[in-house]
Write an enzyme that holds these catalytic residues in place. Structure first.
Site, PDB file in Angstrom:
ATOM      1  N   ASN A 193     -16.116 -99.119 -36.309  1.00  0.00           N
ATOM      2  CA  ASN A 193     -16.134-100.438 -36.960  1.00  0.00           C
ATOM      3  C   ASN A 193     -17.579-100.893 -37.122  1.00  0.00           C
ATOM      4  O   ASN A 193     -18.214-101.280 -36.144  1.00  0.00           O
ATOM      5  CB  ASN A 193     -15.373-101.464 -36.118  1.00  0.00           C
ATOM      6  CG  ASN A 193     -13.881-101.222 -36.173  1.00  0.00           C
ATOM      7  OD1 ASN A 193     -13.396-100.187 -35.720  1.00  0.00           O
ATOM      8  ND2 ASN A 193     -13.155-102.147 -36.755  1.00  0.00           N
ATOM      9  N   ASP A 197     -18.586 -96.562 -62.700  1.00  0.00           N
ATOM     10  CA  ASP A 197     -17.470 -96.190 -61.841  1.00  0.00           C
ATOM     11  C   ASP A 197     -17.608 -94.721 -61.441  1.00  0.00           C
ATOM     12  O   ASP A 197     -18.065 -93.897 -62.243  1.00  0.00           O
ATOM     13  CB  ASP A 197     -16.162 -96.405 -62.611  1.00  0.00           C
ATOM     14  CG  ASP A 197     -14.939 -96.161 -61.751  1.00  0.00           C
ATOM     15  OD1 ASP A 197     -14.257 -97.125 -61.395  1.00  0.00           O
ATOM     16  OD2 ASP A 197     -14.653 -94.983 -61.429  1.00  0.00           O
ATOM     17  N   LEU A 229     -21.098 -93.385 -50.380  1.00  0.00           N
ATOM     18  CA  LEU A 229     -20.553 -94.544 -49.663  1.00  0.00           C
ATOM     19  C   LEU A 229     -19.508 -95.305 -50.486  1.00  0.00           C
ATOM     20  O   LEU A 229     -18.702 -96.041 -49.917  1.00  0.00           O
ATOM     21  CB  LEU A 229     -21.684 -95.529 -49.320  1.00  0.00           C
ATOM     22  CG  LEU A 229     -22.808 -95.045 -48.410  1.00  0.00           C
ATOM     23  CD1 LEU A 229     -23.914 -96.108 -48.329  1.00  0.00           C
ATOM     24  CD2 LEU A 229     -22.288 -94.729 -47.017  1.00  0.00           C
ATOM     25  N   VAL A 243     -16.064-109.481 -37.125  1.00  0.00           N
ATOM     26  CA  VAL A 243     -17.374-110.106 -36.882  1.00  0.00           C
ATOM     27  C   VAL A 243     -17.743-110.997 -38.066  1.00  0.00           C
ATOM     28  O   VAL A 243     -18.066-112.186 -37.908  1.00  0.00           O
ATOM     29  CB  VAL A 243     -18.459-109.030 -36.647  1.00  0.00           C
ATOM     30  CG1 VAL A 243     -19.836-109.676 -36.551  1.00  0.00           C
ATOM     31  CG2 VAL A 243     -18.147-108.229 -35.384  1.00  0.00           C
ATOM     32  N   PHE A 255     -22.338-103.199 -48.460  1.00  0.00           N
ATOM     33  CA  PHE A 255     -22.821-103.623 -47.137  1.00  0.00           C
ATOM     34  C   PHE A 255     -23.674-102.528 -46.458  1.00  0.00           C
ATOM     35  O   PHE A 255     -24.874-102.720 -46.202  1.00  0.00           O
ATOM     36  CB  PHE A 255     -21.575-104.003 -46.308  1.00  0.00           C
ATOM     37  CG  PHE A 255     -21.748-104.039 -44.825  1.00  0.00           C
ATOM     38  CD1 PHE A 255     -22.798-104.732 -44.232  1.00  0.00           C
ATOM     39  CD2 PHE A 255     -20.826-103.385 -43.999  1.00  0.00           C
ATOM     40  CE1 PHE A 255     -22.926-104.773 -42.841  1.00  0.00           C
ATOM     41  CE2 PHE A 255     -20.952-103.424 -42.624  1.00  0.00           C
ATOM     42  CZ  PHE A 255     -22.005-104.106 -42.042  1.00  0.00           C
ATOM     43  N   ILE A 256     -23.093-101.379 -46.198  1.00  0.00           N
ATOM     44  CA  ILE A 256     -23.846-100.308 -45.526  1.00  0.00           C
ATOM     45  C   ILE A 256     -24.895 -99.754 -46.485  1.00  0.00           C
ATOM     46  O   ILE A 256     -25.999 -99.367 -46.082  1.00  0.00           O
ATOM     47  CB  ILE A 256     -22.883 -99.198 -45.036  1.00  0.00           C
ATOM     48  CG1 ILE A 256     -21.904 -99.775 -44.008  1.00  0.00           C
ATOM     49  CG2 ILE A 256     -23.658 -98.015 -44.452  1.00  0.00           C
ATOM     50  CD1 ILE A 256     -20.764 -98.835 -43.618  1.00  0.00           C
ATOM     51  N   TYR A 259      -5.419 -95.439 -46.887  1.00  0.00           N
ATOM     52  CA  TYR A 259      -6.886 -95.374 -46.817  1.00  0.00           C
ATOM     53  C   TYR A 259      -7.325 -94.213 -45.915  1.00  0.00           C
ATOM     54  O   TYR A 259      -8.188 -93.417 -46.272  1.00  0.00           O
ATOM     55  CB  TYR A 259      -7.402 -96.720 -46.281  1.00  0.00           C
ATOM     56  CG  TYR A 259      -8.873 -96.750 -45.922  1.00  0.00           C
ATOM     57  CD1 TYR A 259      -9.863 -96.896 -46.892  1.00  0.00           C
ATOM     58  CD2 TYR A 259      -9.275 -96.644 -44.593  1.00  0.00           C
ATOM     59  CE1 TYR A 259     -11.215 -96.942 -46.543  1.00  0.00           C
ATOM     60  CE2 TYR A 259     -10.615 -96.693 -44.233  1.00  0.00           C
ATOM     61  CZ  TYR A 259     -11.580 -96.840 -45.213  1.00  0.00           C
ATOM     62  OH  TYR A 259     -12.909 -96.875 -44.868  1.00  0.00           O
ATOM     63  N   GLN A 314     -12.968 -97.720 -52.132  1.00  0.00           N
ATOM     64  CA  GLN A 314     -12.048 -98.831 -51.964  1.00  0.00           C
ATOM     65  C   GLN A 314     -11.928 -98.961 -50.455  1.00  0.00           C
ATOM     66  O   GLN A 314     -11.440 -98.042 -49.787  1.00  0.00           O
ATOM     67  CB  GLN A 314     -10.723 -98.444 -52.624  1.00  0.00           C
ATOM     68  CG  GLN A 314      -9.659 -99.518 -52.702  1.00  0.00           C
ATOM     69  CD  GLN A 314      -9.215-100.076 -51.356  1.00  0.00           C
ATOM     70  OE1 GLN A 314      -9.528-101.238 -51.025  1.00  0.00           O
ATOM     71  NE2 GLN A 314      -8.529 -99.289 -50.567  1.00  0.00           N
TER      72      GLN A 314
HETATM   73  N1  LIG Z   1     -17.644-101.059 -42.951  1.00  0.00           N
HETATM   74  C1  LIG Z   1     -16.991-100.317 -42.068  1.00  0.00           C
HETATM   75  O1  LIG Z   1     -16.680-100.769 -40.960  1.00  0.00           O
HETATM   76  C2  LIG Z   1     -16.627 -98.893 -42.407  1.00  0.00           C
HETATM   77  C3  LIG Z   1     -15.969 -98.123 -41.441  1.00  0.00           C
HETATM   78  C4  LIG Z   1     -15.621 -96.809 -41.739  1.00  0.00           C
HETATM   79  C5  LIG Z   1     -15.951 -96.279 -42.971  1.00  0.00           C
HETATM   80  N2  LIG Z   1     -16.576 -97.059 -43.904  1.00  0.00           N
HETATM   81  C6  LIG Z   1     -16.888 -96.456 -45.203  1.00  0.00           C
HETATM   82  O2  LIG Z   1     -18.273 -96.627 -45.442  1.00  0.00           O
HETATM   83  C7  LIG Z   1     -18.486 -96.776 -46.861  1.00  0.00           C
HETATM   84  C8  LIG Z   1     -19.279 -98.035 -47.146  1.00  0.00           C
HETATM   85  O3  LIG Z   1     -18.570 -99.126 -46.611  1.00  0.00           O
HETATM   86  P1  LIG Z   1     -19.053-100.636 -46.804  1.00  0.00           P
HETATM   87  O4  LIG Z   1     -18.520-101.393 -45.659  1.00  0.00           O
HETATM   88  O5  LIG Z   1     -20.479-100.672 -47.131  1.00  0.00           O
HETATM   89  O6  LIG Z   1     -18.204-101.035 -48.083  1.00  0.00           O
HETATM   90  P2  LIG Z   1     -18.565-102.033 -49.290  1.00  0.00           P
HETATM   91  O7  LIG Z   1     -17.266-102.365 -49.924  1.00  0.00           O
HETATM   92  O8  LIG Z   1     -19.431-103.133 -48.825  1.00  0.00           O
HETATM   93  O9  LIG Z   1     -19.429-101.108 -50.260  1.00  0.00           O
HETATM   94  C9  LIG Z   1     -18.821-100.181 -51.131  1.00  0.00           C
HETATM   95  C10 LIG Z   1     -19.564-100.200 -52.442  1.00  0.00           C
HETATM   96  O10 LIG Z   1     -18.926 -99.247 -53.319  1.00  0.00           O
HETATM   97  C11 LIG Z   1     -18.819 -99.820 -54.612  1.00  0.00           C
HETATM   98  N3  LIG Z   1     -17.651 -99.214 -55.261  1.00  0.00           N
HETATM   99  C12 LIG Z   1     -16.366 -99.342 -54.897  1.00  0.00           C
HETATM  100  N4  LIG Z   1     -15.576 -98.624 -55.706  1.00  0.00           N
HETATM  101  C13 LIG Z   1     -16.405 -98.039 -56.620  1.00  0.00           C
HETATM  102  C14 LIG Z   1     -16.180 -97.168 -57.730  1.00  0.00           C
HETATM  103  N5  LIG Z   1     -14.943 -96.767 -58.063  1.00  0.00           N
HETATM  104  N6  LIG Z   1     -17.249 -96.740 -58.437  1.00  0.00           N
HETATM  105  C15 LIG Z   1     -18.511 -97.145 -58.105  1.00  0.00           C
HETATM  106  N7  LIG Z   1     -18.777 -97.975 -57.076  1.00  0.00           N
HETATM  107  C16 LIG Z   1     -17.726 -98.405 -56.339  1.00  0.00           C
HETATM  108  C17 LIG Z   1     -18.650-101.313 -54.370  1.00  0.00           C
HETATM  109  O11 LIG Z   1     -19.082-102.088 -55.496  1.00  0.00           O
HETATM  110  C18 LIG Z   1     -19.541-101.557 -53.150  1.00  0.00           C
HETATM  111  O12 LIG Z   1     -20.850-101.949 -53.521  1.00  0.00           O
HETATM  112  C19 LIG Z   1     -17.106 -96.751 -47.494  1.00  0.00           C
HETATM  113  O13 LIG Z   1     -16.837 -95.431 -47.920  1.00  0.00           O
HETATM  114  C20 LIG Z   1     -16.191 -97.125 -46.360  1.00  0.00           C
HETATM  115  O14 LIG Z   1     -14.885 -96.597 -46.547  1.00  0.00           O
HETATM  116  C21 LIG Z   1     -16.925 -98.350 -43.658  1.00  0.00           C
END
Ligand SMILES: NC(=O)c1ccc[n+]([C@@H]2O[C@H](COP(=O)([O-])OP(=O)(O)OC[C@H]3O[C@@H](n4cnc5c(N)ncnc54)[C@H](O)[C@@H]3O)[C@@H](O)[C@H]2O)c1
Length: 337
Positions: free
Chosen positions: A174, A55, A76, A189, A15-16, A145, A79
């Site tokens: 968030n 991975d 980014l 959302v 997503f991000i 987490y 899990q």
């Molecule tokens: N979305 C939020 O509100 C939020 C808030 C705080 C922190 N974060 C952090 O921001 C980062 C991105 O979040 P997001 O919402 O885009 O998450 P997301 O789950 O949409 O994206 C994470 C990506 O990482 C990949 N991934 C997961 N495990 C993997 C592995 N072992 N090896 C390779 N690729 C792997 C997934 O395929 C996915 O494309 C994460 O670290 C998350 O913890 C997100």
């Protein structure tokens, strides 16, 4: 940004990640995405972006870092499910702690000294006494987490001191916006957009008066770009500093959908933190970053995007990680929290 920069983005298919990679490419940066696609958001990356489907803990990732020789890494991949981490803390730590440590080592070995890590303000501080919460607040994570994000930040500090990495943790609040997983257990959302578009009444978990700091994904992508080109180290909150109730967000989305039917109230998760909001003065001072999207605009953009996409945002979310066998019963994953 300097053109001809080379940036490696883990989790760039998420997503991000997709929002950030598109911004980087628009700035003429050469990007390598490392993502095993276990939770890819399904949006296409620009055609000139190379993707290593690996991975974090695999030798292929270490080799990709050595081969690509990035100027900076944006980490980014994670899990992202808080509830999932409670069910499987070791599995969470495998990705969020060990995967990060492996990437830090690969970065140091490849001579890549700039490392930006996606941490979590919502999960690290726990029940903070001060709102909005500043970075100096002692972290007290309540979930595996959050503990894993804190442990990873500890490794960032160690790699900075011992191996000279200029490592920065961005503690997001968030994050919401187009392409977020709306089928999971987090992300009110995206979940509300999905429900409204599939003809189900929106749902509020708990009394709805709990508050969160909702920051739009385009603003987060901008923060990521600024962080990659700065040399700031340590930790910086990325949020709005504004506490908005879940009830307000659901009502705004219902209005965007012209929905005037009932809203379902269900029991909230036990032990949920009542209020969160991040103090973002450090981001303004050190990165020159301020969020620019008003909540109402961001929510309307998000709802419109979900509607135009015309399909559940994460019909693709059950895809099997690269190199792994399908896990029976895995189902749609919890969204990042
Ligand atoms: N979305 C939020 O509100 C939020 C808030 C705080 C922190 N974060 C952090 O921001 C980062 C991105 O979040 P997001 O919402 O885009 O998450 P997301 O789950 O949409 O994206 C994470 C990506 O990482 C990949 N991934 C997961 N495990 C993997 C592995 N072992 N090896 C390779 N690729 C792997 C997934 O395929 C996915 O494309 C994460 O670290 C998350 O913890 C997100």
């Amino acid at each position: 940004m300097k053109t001809h920069m080379r940036i490696l983005v883990t989790g760039g298919a998420g997503f991000i990640g997709v929002h950030t990679v598109r911004r980087l490419v628009a700035e003429d940066v050469t990007v390598l995405v490392v993502d095993d696609r276990r939770h890819a958001c399904g949006e296409a990356l620009p055609p000139n972006v190379e993707v290593e489907a690996a991975d974090l803990n695999s030798p292929a990732t270490t080799e990709a870092v050595a081969r690509f020789k990035p100027d900076a890494i944006l980490h980014l991949a994670a899990q992202g499910g808080v509830s999932r981490s409670v069910r499987d803390p070791a599995g969470d730590a495998m990705v969020n702690v060990l995967g990060t440590v492996a990437l830090l080592k690969a970065s140091a070995d490849a001579g890549c000294l700039r490392f930006v890590f996606a941490s979590s303000g919502g999960a690290i501080y726990g029940r903070a006494a001060h709102l909005p919460t500043p970075e100096r607040t002692a972290p007290k994570p309540l979930s595996p987490y959050g503990a894993a994000k804190l442990a990873a930040e500890g490794y960032l500090g160690m790699f900075a001191l011992t191996f000279g990495l200029r490592a920065l943790a961005l503690r997001y609040s968030n994050v919401y916006g187009p392409f977020q997983d709306g089928t999971g257990e987090a992300g009110v959302v995206a979940i509300t957009c999905e429900r409204l578009l599939s003809g189900r009444p929106p749902e509020i978990r708990g009394d709805g008066h709990q508050t969160r700091d909702f920051v739009f994904v385009a603003d987060v992508a901008e923060a990521n770009l600024r962080a990659l080109t700065s040399s700031v180290t340590g930790a910086i909150n990325i949020g709005t500093g504004i506490a908005t109730s879940v009830r307000t967000v659901v009502s705004e989305l219902a209005a965007a959908a012209d929905y005037s039917g009932p809203i379902e109230i269900v029991e909230g998760p036990p032990g949920e933190v009542r209020d969160t909001a991040l103090d973002t003065r450090r981001a303004r001072k050190l990165l020159g970053w301020v969020p620019s999207t008003p909540l109402r605009d961001g929510l309307r953009q998000t709802f419109t995007s979900f509607r135009e996409r015309g399909r559940p945002a994460t019909a693709h979310a059950t895809s099997t990680p690269a190199g792994a066998a399908a896990t029976p019963g895995r189902g749609p994953r919890a969204g990042s929290e």
